[in-house]
Design an enzyme around this catalytic site. Structure first.
Site, short mmCIF file in Angstrom:
data_model
loop_
_atom_site.label_atom_id
_atom_site.label_comp_id
_atom_site.label_asym_id
_atom_site.label_seq_id
_atom_site.Cartn_x
_atom_site.Cartn_y
_atom_site.Cartn_z
N LYS A 290 0.85 -1.19 0.00
CA LYS A 290 0.00 0.00 0.00
C LYS A 290 0.89 1.24 0.00
CE LYS A 290 -4.16 1.89 2.12
NZ LYS A 290 -5.30 1.61 3.00
N GLU A 379 -19.26 -5.38 10.22
CA GLU A 379 -20.20 -4.60 11.02
C GLU A 379 -21.21 -5.48 11.75
OE1 GLU A 379 -18.51 -2.09 7.77
OE2 GLU A 379 -19.53 -4.04 7.83
N ARG A 407 -25.41 -2.03 7.30
CA ARG A 407 -25.08 -3.43 7.05
C ARG A 407 -25.37 -4.30 8.26
NH1 ARG A 407 -19.35 -3.53 4.05
NH2 ARG A 407 -20.43 -5.03 2.75
#
Length: 635
Positions: A290, A379, A407
């Site tokens: 990243k 979640e 969600r």
């Protein structure tokens, strides 16, 4: 195109993947470098998601080079990895408008470009969507169509991804999952899967034997009918000698390939070309970095996930000088307040689904690491995990971004409210969040929570109220207690005041008036207060009530307002369908009052990206919009 964002010589010739496929392979490393530099140049002064897209440049180039997009369907997950994809697919010259008002979206979006096979903004959706497309192609006898899901930046930690893997493995559908393994989402990845992938990546025996498989794949024509059995024997040896159990992906009936260097463009093209000829569900495991190619982004991957303005040469973050004099962010106040409360209340537990630094739970993780949990991009699990803690007498503060809480809606209903469990739901990023756009606006929470029994729904007008609501929520068992607050700065410079308990369901009368009453909830009440000051200068007398609680509502103050005024304006930073305005209208109808109500909030449509100020103006509930409504009702 912005004159300061000139593409390199090769990149300037790429208007679509068709142009990309004409590039000589020897020139691909230079093209990747030009794309990477172009992203850095643009994002340094047009802020967006930097690190994830820098790490996926070679993936985007290789996929579009090998596969016949857009006929072959490509889905990115999470979507903020896809800047190189956007640049390659005809949006190079408009890329500087990324995440700006009326500009292009920061995420792939079907209505924006034919190469965006699926709209993505929330994590862990790509495998399900790609499988649906693959099954559709199978039913239509489209045997030549490929379906590619690039999943990374933490997305594989989401439960939905595992549900899709479970189904896809037995589907026999032609689907390729590319696991972009960079070991990090916004913060470091967590969980057993992360450890498992690390084991695969670092196992010398595993990699050595898998290299043999790749070499065989490259020369498979030599082996004829023996090829499949040779490969299978080597793969079985890996399972027995290295892991002593089946590879987790192969146990789900996927063909697993890798891990390989996700920045080796030649290897990527070669492997993808080979995999294109293998039917059925398969996974390619790519190791990437990243922030690749930008030293500062590689060193501080969390900061450079979405760094804002920065110097593209030095990497120095360019701070807004006004920020030093501004009130703190609501997120900072939450983080420091939960630590303050946790010092005195040992039952408080912090929970977040992969947003520790974003919501500032990292403050608690530093001071109380044994009482603060990052559960990954999950979640649903975060909410029910909190429910389990509550059953055993702890008090979880479960912090989830408002749009992501959607969600876990069933878990809020079934596992919390139905069982009357004492969990504090801190809904960060409530309202219009700005540049992330429609996928991230937290505009539905007031409406979707209000209809649930056994739940308290509150929204502070400022940071002091946020602190007091958090304090109130942990004093005694109130059941499920939702506190919803926006992204960004509050309004109080001096916010660290002594805690005060708030009476549940009690509104605040901020100002008396004679002509009209404004009822507001949450941070939007500050816009209302500004509008009322301006209206008073024009000779109007306006009352203002901060409702503070959407559920339970303060019926006493509503009764008083409805008896005194025949004109009311409601103001909220959420959808006007089902929120505060709807609640007030229901009260008026149930009690047979004759009151004219003007509702201000987010209209019944999806709102695209822009600054918060631009979007407040579009929706009409900034101070000018509220003042306009006051004039219309009183003149």
């Amino acid at each position: 195109m912005s004159p300061s964002n000139r593409p390199g010589k090769l990149l300037s010739t790429i208007d679509s993947p068709l142009d990309l496929r004409k590039i000589n392979d020897d020139d691909l490393p230079l093209l990747c470098e030009e794309i990477r530099q172009f992203i850095i140049d643009v994002v340094s002064h047009h802020p967006g998601h930097l690190g994830a897209s820098l790490g996926a440049v070679e993936l985007a180039v290789a996929i579009h080079s090998v596969f016949n997009t857009p006929y072959d369907k490509l889905i990115w997950d999470v979507g903020h990895q896809a800047y190189a994809h956007k640049i390659i697919t005809g949006r190079r010259d408009t890329f500087y408008t990324n995440r700006t008002y009326k500009g292009i979206s920061g995420f792939p979006k079907m209505s924006e470009n034919i190469y965006d096979a699926f709209g993505v903004g929330h994590a862990s959706t790509s495998i399900s969507a790609s499988l649906g497309m693959a099954i559709s192609s199978k039913l239509c006898n489209e045997k030549d169509r490929h379906h590619i899901a690039v999943i990374g930046d933490g997305s594989m930690t989401g439960g939905m991804a595992f549900e899709a893997l479970n189904h896809a493995g037995v589907s026999k559908a032609n689907i390729l999952i590319i696991l972009n393994d960079n070991g990090i989402a916004i913060d470091k990845n967590v969980g057993a899967l992360k450890e498992y992938l690390t084991d695969i990546t670092t196992s010398q025996t595993y990699n050595r034997i898998k290299d043999k498989i790749w070499n065989l794949l490259g020369r498979h024509g030599r082996y004829g009918t023996r090829f499949r059995s040779v490969v299978q024997k080597i793969e079985n040896a890996i399972k027995i000698t290295v892991f002593r159990q089946s590879n987790i992906f192969e146990s789900l009936s996927f063909r697993y390939f890798g891990p390989i260097d996700g920045h080796d463009i030649f290897r990527l093209k070669k492997v993808l070309s080979d995999l294109r000829n293998i039917q059925g569900p398969k996974i390619l495991h790519c190791i990437t970095v990243k922030g690749k190619g930008f030293e500062q982004a590689e060193k501080d991957q969390t900061l450079f996930h979405a760094p804002g303005f920065f110097d593209k040469d030095t990497g120095e973050i360019i701070e807004n000088p006004d920020d030093k004099n501004n009130p703190p962010k609501y997120q900072t106040v939450f983080g420091k307040t939960i630590v303050e409360l946790a010092r005195k209340n040992p039952k408080i537990i912090g929970v977040t689904p992969a947003m520790a630094s974003g919501c500032s739970l990292d403050y608690m993780m530093e001071e109380f690491p044994e009482r603060a949990f990052d559960v990954g991009i999950a979640e649903q699990h975060a909410v029910t995990f909190s429910a389990g803690l509550a059953v055993q007498g702890f008090l979880p503060f479960c912090n989830i971004y408002s749009s992501f809480m959607q969600r876990a809606y069933d878990q809020v209903i079934h596992d919390l409210a139905l069982q009357k469990l004492n969990v504090v739901l801190c809904l960060d990023r409530g309202g219009l969040v700005g540049e992330d756009g429609a996928t991230h606006h937290g505009i539905f929470d007031l409406a979707y929570l209000r209809c649930i029994p056994n739940i308290i729904v509150s929204a502070p007008m400022n940071e002091i109220e946020l602190r007091n609501l958090m304090f109130t929520a942990q004093i005694r068992n109130h059941g499920t207690f939702a506190i919803r607050y926006p992204r960004g700065n509050g309004v109080c410079i001096e916010w660290q005041k002594p805690f005060e308990e708030i009476e549940i369901g009690k509104a605040r009368k901020l100002k008396d008036g004679k002509d009209l009453a404004v009822l507001s909830i949450g941070h939007a009440g500050n816009h209302a207060a500004d509008a009322i000051k301006k209206a008073e200068k024009e000779g109007f007398s306006i009352a203002h009530v901060d409702m503070r609680f959407l559920k339970p509502m303060d019926n006493e103050v509503l009764l008083e307002i409805c008896r005194k005024f025949n004109k009311i304006i409601t103001v909220e930073d959420g959808t006007i369908i089902g929120g505060l305005g709807s609640a007030v209208l229901e009260y008026i109808a149930d009690n047979n009052f004759n009151v004219n109500v003007k509702r201000l909030g987010v209209p019944d449509r999806f709102i695209e990206q822009g600054t918060q100020a631009e979007l407040y103006n579009e929706c009409g509930y900034n101070s000018e919009g509220i003042l306009k409504a006051i004039r219309e009702l009183l003149i």
